[in-house]
Design a protein around this motif. Structure first.
Motif, mmCIF file in Angstrom:
data_model
loop_
_atom_site.group_PDB
_atom_site.id
_atom_site.type_symbol
_atom_site.label_atom_id
_atom_site.label_comp_id
_atom_site.label_asym_id
_atom_site.label_seq_id
_atom_site.Cartn_x
_atom_site.Cartn_y
_atom_site.Cartn_z
ATOM 1 N N LEU A 48 0.849 -1.190 0.000
ATOM 2 C CA LEU A 48 0.000 0.000 0.000
ATOM 3 C C LEU A 48 0.884 1.239 0.000
ATOM 4 O O LEU A 48 1.763 1.391 0.857
ATOM 5 C CB LEU A 48 -0.907 0.003 1.238
ATOM 6 N N VAL A 49 0.644 2.134 -0.969
ATOM 7 C CA VAL A 49 1.390 3.387 -1.055
ATOM 8 C C VAL A 49 0.393 4.535 -0.999
ATOM 9 O O VAL A 49 -0.504 4.633 -1.834
ATOM 10 C CB VAL A 49 2.220 3.471 -2.347
ATOM 11 N N VAL A 50 0.551 5.393 -0.005
ATOM 12 C CA VAL A 50 -0.335 6.544 0.180
ATOM 13 C C VAL A 50 0.497 7.816 0.057
ATOM 14 O O VAL A 50 1.493 7.991 0.775
ATOM 15 C CB VAL A 50 -1.032 6.504 1.549
ATOM 16 N N VAL A 51 0.086 8.692 -0.870
ATOM 17 C CA VAL A 51 0.838 9.922 -1.125
ATOM 18 C C VAL A 51 -0.078 11.129 -0.951
ATOM 19 O O VAL A 51 -1.149 11.200 -1.558
ATOM 20 C CB VAL A 51 1.422 9.930 -2.555
ATOM 21 N N LYS A 52 0.335 12.060 -0.111
ATOM 22 C CA LYS A 52 -0.297 13.366 0.018
ATOM 23 C C LYS A 52 0.684 14.415 -0.476
ATOM 24 O O LYS A 52 1.806 14.095 -0.863
ATOM 25 C CB LYS A 52 -0.704 13.634 1.475
ATOM 26 N N ARG A 53 0.281 15.661 -0.469
ATOM 27 C CA ARG A 53 1.146 16.704 -1.036
ATOM 28 C C ARG A 53 2.485 16.811 -0.306
ATOM 29 O O ARG A 53 3.522 17.017 -0.936
ATOM 30 C CB ARG A 53 0.420 18.050 -0.988
ATOM 31 N N LYS A 54 2.469 16.643 1.005
ATOM 32 C CA LYS A 54 3.688 16.858 1.785
ATOM 33 C C LYS A 54 4.386 15.568 2.220
ATOM 34 O O LYS A 54 5.561 15.602 2.580
ATOM 35 C CB LYS A 54 3.362 17.666 3.054
ATOM 36 N N VAL A 55 3.654 14.451 2.204
ATOM 37 C CA VAL A 55 4.176 13.205 2.782
ATOM 38 C C VAL A 55 3.769 12.015 1.923
ATOM 39 O O VAL A 55 2.687 12.006 1.318
ATOM 40 C CB VAL A 55 3.637 13.003 4.220
ATOM 41 N N ALA A 56 4.635 11.000 1.884
ATOM 42 C CA ALA A 56 4.314 9.740 1.216
ATOM 43 C C ALA A 56 4.729 8.587 2.126
ATOM 44 O O ALA A 56 5.800 8.621 2.737
ATOM 45 C CB ALA A 56 5.037 9.631 -0.117
ATOM 46 N N VAL A 128 11.911 14.773 13.584
ATOM 47 C CA VAL A 128 11.894 15.866 12.619
ATOM 48 C C VAL A 128 10.922 16.938 13.105
ATOM 49 O O VAL A 128 10.036 16.671 13.915
ATOM 50 C CB VAL A 128 11.497 15.395 11.202
ATOM 51 N N ILE A 129 11.105 18.156 12.580
ATOM 52 C CA ILE A 129 10.203 19.267 12.864
ATOM 53 C C ILE A 129 9.387 19.540 11.612
ATOM 54 O O ILE A 129 9.941 19.738 10.534
ATOM 55 C CB ILE A 129 10.968 20.536 13.278
ATOM 56 N N LEU A 130 8.059 19.523 11.757
ATOM 57 C CA LEU A 130 7.175 19.718 10.608
ATOM 58 C C LEU A 130 6.268 20.918 10.827
ATOM 59 O O LEU A 130 5.909 21.253 11.959
ATOM 60 C CB LEU A 130 6.301 18.473 10.382
ATOM 61 N N SER A 131 5.884 21.539 9.712
ATOM 62 C CA SER A 131 4.892 22.609 9.763
ATOM 63 C C SER A 131 3.514 22.003 10.002
ATOM 64 O O SER A 131 3.332 20.782 9.940
ATOM 65 C CB SER A 131 4.894 23.393 8.453
ATOM 66 N N ASN A 132 2.533 22.836 10.252
ATOM 67 C CA ASN A 132 1.168 22.362 10.468
ATOM 68 C C ASN A 132 0.647 21.595 9.261
ATOM 69 O O ASN A 132 0.029 20.536 9.390
ATOM 70 C CB ASN A 132 0.261 23.544 10.784
ATOM 71 N N ALA A 135 2.299 18.236 9.068
ATOM 72 C CA ALA A 135 1.776 17.356 10.109
ATOM 73 C C ALA A 135 0.393 16.821 9.742
ATOM 74 O O ALA A 135 0.078 15.648 9.970
ATOM 75 C CB ALA A 135 1.720 18.103 11.442
ATOM 76 N N ILE A 136 -0.436 17.679 9.153
ATOM 77 C CA ILE A 136 -1.771 17.241 8.720
ATOM 78 C C ILE A 136 -1.664 16.162 7.658
ATOM 79 O O ILE A 136 -2.341 15.127 7.725
ATOM 80 C CB ILE A 136 -2.590 18.441 8.193
ATOM 81 N N ASP A 137 -0.808 16.361 6.661
ATOM 82 C CA ASP A 137 -0.643 15.361 5.606
ATOM 83 C C ASP A 137 -0.048 14.062 6.146
ATOM 84 O O ASP A 137 -0.416 12.965 5.698
ATOM 85 C CB ASP A 137 0.235 15.916 4.482
ATOM 86 N N LEU A 138 0.874 14.191 7.098
ATOM 87 C CA LEU A 138 1.435 12.987 7.713
ATOM 88 C C LEU A 138 0.327 12.197 8.404
ATOM 89 O O LEU A 138 0.239 10.967 8.269
ATOM 90 C CB LEU A 138 2.522 13.362 8.715
ATOM 91 N N CYS A 139 -0.533 12.886 9.132
ATOM 92 C CA CYS A 139 -1.636 12.217 9.830
ATOM 93 C C CYS A 139 -2.598 11.555 8.847
ATOM 94 O O CYS A 139 -3.086 10.444 9.087
ATOM 95 C CB CYS A 139 -2.381 13.211 10.711
ATOM 96 N N LEU A 140 -2.870 12.225 7.734
ATOM 97 C CA LEU A 140 -3.770 11.647 6.728
ATOM 98 C C LEU A 140 -3.173 10.368 6.136
ATOM 99 O O LEU A 140 -3.891 9.377 5.915
ATOM 100 C CB LEU A 140 -4.047 12.666 5.626
ATOM 101 N N CYS A 141 -1.868 10.388 5.881
ATOM 102 C CA CYS A 141 -1.200 9.184 5.365
ATOM 103 C C CYS A 141 -1.224 8.060 6.404
ATOM 104 O O CYS A 141 -1.510 6.900 6.089
ATOM 105 C CB CYS A 141 0.245 9.507 4.987
ATOM 106 N N VAL A 142 -0.909 8.411 7.633
ATOM 107 C CA VAL A 142 -0.913 7.424 8.710
ATOM 108 C C VAL A 142 -2.296 6.813 8.876
ATOM 109 O O VAL A 142 -2.447 5.597 9.078
ATOM 110 C CB VAL A 142 -0.434 8.077 10.028
#
Length: 478
Positions: A48-56, A128-132, A135-142
């Motif tokens: 399974l590969v999930v890609v958002k604008r900021k995170v994959a 790592v330090i992420l912008s808001n 962080a939102i895109d990371l959560c959506l991928c997770v």
């Protein structure tokens, strides 16, 4: 957008600095976040590969209690080239809690908010330090990855009927403890398996083949189950000659789980195919062991009673939630939830608790006012409301002896109203409220309708299933 050459040079230079500098210059962060990924979700078999604008996130999903893993990448120029690998334990222990919640709700273990637009993210051994937005895109991928990860584990447990058995892993063995027998009985089980190897005859009992010290139950073509012995000398309740009988998850037995054929293994489960843990235990206790005792009667110094007396059953029966009609049968499930909430380290999404608070407040609403332990009930509910110092709370609490059960219900109604306007709940408060429900049900004389009981069972099921999954799979990996 084309980034000017001067900005590119500055970015190359600034990459050596700590992210603290970036947090102080949000305009620079905007420049660093222009090279976004193209969002997509791709699933092929157990990949399974999930890609958002900021995170994959690219994930290898688990197969039949096997271990998956994943790799996380970021589109930010500052983090370009960084690949964070998480193993099975990392995914369960760090990512699995707080799914479908916002980064600033403090429901996720791997996130820590530093300021309005910045989050510290701990992934495996990497921080790592992420912008808001990141962080939102990371959560959506997770959410996408972990929801499917969790669904597969639950699907395996449901299909193989393993929830009621303790999961055990040692060396290369994975399986579930069904029961224990004395060593002499295990030796007879092995001896019988040797005599009735499926290569030595065609009777109905020629079902076996030895695989090292385990017993393979098979017709030679279709494997039913694998039984593995484990001498557990660490449990004081077991004498040294007691053997734990393990329902082994053998790769041979689960060979139909292949890429692109995710549903095939479920079609093979049944008496003529792969046996579940529950059926394996039933067959061993009701057919195999009685057959062995009868076959070797007169050939062993131990009597049938002596052999059977040492069989230790580790599972305790409880009424399935949907079948409960006695209100006190709810208590074991509430205790499971309370134990989970007691060790829960993060906030919990309110959506899971709203129907629970409401249904159980309604269920206990008509409790006889003479219930014992009203002080315990009031203390718990007051603790939920306390916001001041301990000394101030003590002074405000001196009048508790004059309070009644009606006051307790008023407090519970306030908590229902509060959580209905909340996105998340403190797990300590949910723990206290659950303790209160348990006490009232155990000690009160309650008048309730069938509709109230049905609503309570319906609200309990998803909360208990979540607690069961996390206590079994998440917390052992923390």
């Amino acid at each position: 957008m084309t980034i000017p050459e001067s900005i590119k040079q500055f970015i190359t230079w600034i990459q050596g600095f700590d992210h603290q500098f970036i947090r102080c210059h949000p305009d620079l962060q905007d420049v660093l976040e222009k090279c976004d990924f193209e969002p997509s979700i791709m699933r092929e078999g157990y990949r399974l590969v999930v890609v958002k604008r900021k995170v994959a996130i690219a994930c290898n999903l688990p197969k039949a209690f096997g271990e998956g893993d994943c790799e996380i990448e970021f589109s930010s120029i500052l983090l370009r080239g960084l690949k964070i690998h998480l193993n099975h334990q990392d995914i369960l222990g760090q990512l699995m809690t707080g799914l479908h919640t916002q980064p600033d709700w403090e429901c996720r273990r791997f996130l820590k908010q530093l300021d309005k637009n910045t989050f510290q993210v701990n992934l495996g051994q990497t921080t790592v330090i992420l912008s808001n937005l990141e962080a939102i895109d990371l959560c959506l991928c997770v959410d996408e990855v972990c929801q499917e990860y969790q669904n597969l584990i639950i699907e395996f447990e449901n299909a193989l009927e393993t929830w009621n058995f303790e999961f055990i892993k040692f060396s290369s063995i994975r399986g579930f403890i069904l029961f224990s027998v004395r060593q002499e009985l295990w030796e007879l089980m092995q001896q019988f398996a040797n005599e009735f190897d499926y290569t030595k005859g065609k009777s109905e009992w020629h079902l076996f083949h030895r695989e090292d010290i385990s017993i393979r139950v098979s017709r030679g073509i279709r494997d039913h189950t694998f039984i593995y012995p484990k001498l557990d000398r660490d449990l004081s309740l077991l004498a040294n000659n007691q053997i734990n009988i393990i329902y082994e998850l053998n790769d041979v037995n689960l060979q139909s789980i292949e890429t692109g054929k995710i549903s095939l293994w479920q079609q093979d489960i049944g008496i003529r195919g792969t046996w579940t843990a529950r059926y394996t235990k039933q067959w061993l206790l009701e057919k195999y062991i009685p057959k062995i005792i009868n076959y070797y009667s007169g050939k062993t110094q131990l009597s049938e009673a002596e052999l059977l007396a040492k069989i230790t059953n580790y599972t305790s029966y409880r009424m399935p939630i949907k079948e409960i009609d006695n209100i006190r049968d709810l208590v074991p499930y509430l205790r499971d939830i309370q134990s989970w909430l007691h060790i829960y380290m993060e906030n919990i999404t309110a959506s899971l608790l709203k129907p629970y608070y409401q249904a159980y407040t309604n269920l206990v609403r008509n409790t006889d006012s003479s219930i014992t332990g009203i002080d315990y009930i009031i203390v718990n509910l007051r603790k939920v409301e306390w916001k001041n110092t301990q000394e101030e709370n003590f002074n405000n609490f001196k009048d508790w002896k004059n309070l009644t059960f009606k006051y307790a219900i008023d407090c519970l109604d306030k908590q229902v109203a509060r959580i209905n306007n909340s996105e998340y709940e403190n797990s300590f408060k949910a723990d206290l409220i659950t303790r209160t429900f348990i006490w009232i049900i155990e000690n009160g004389k309650i008048s309730f309708s069938q509709a109230q009981l049905n609503a309570a069972k319906q609200a309990l099921l998803p909360l208990w299933e979540q607690s069961r999954f996390e206590m079994r799979h998440v917390y052992p990996n923390r």
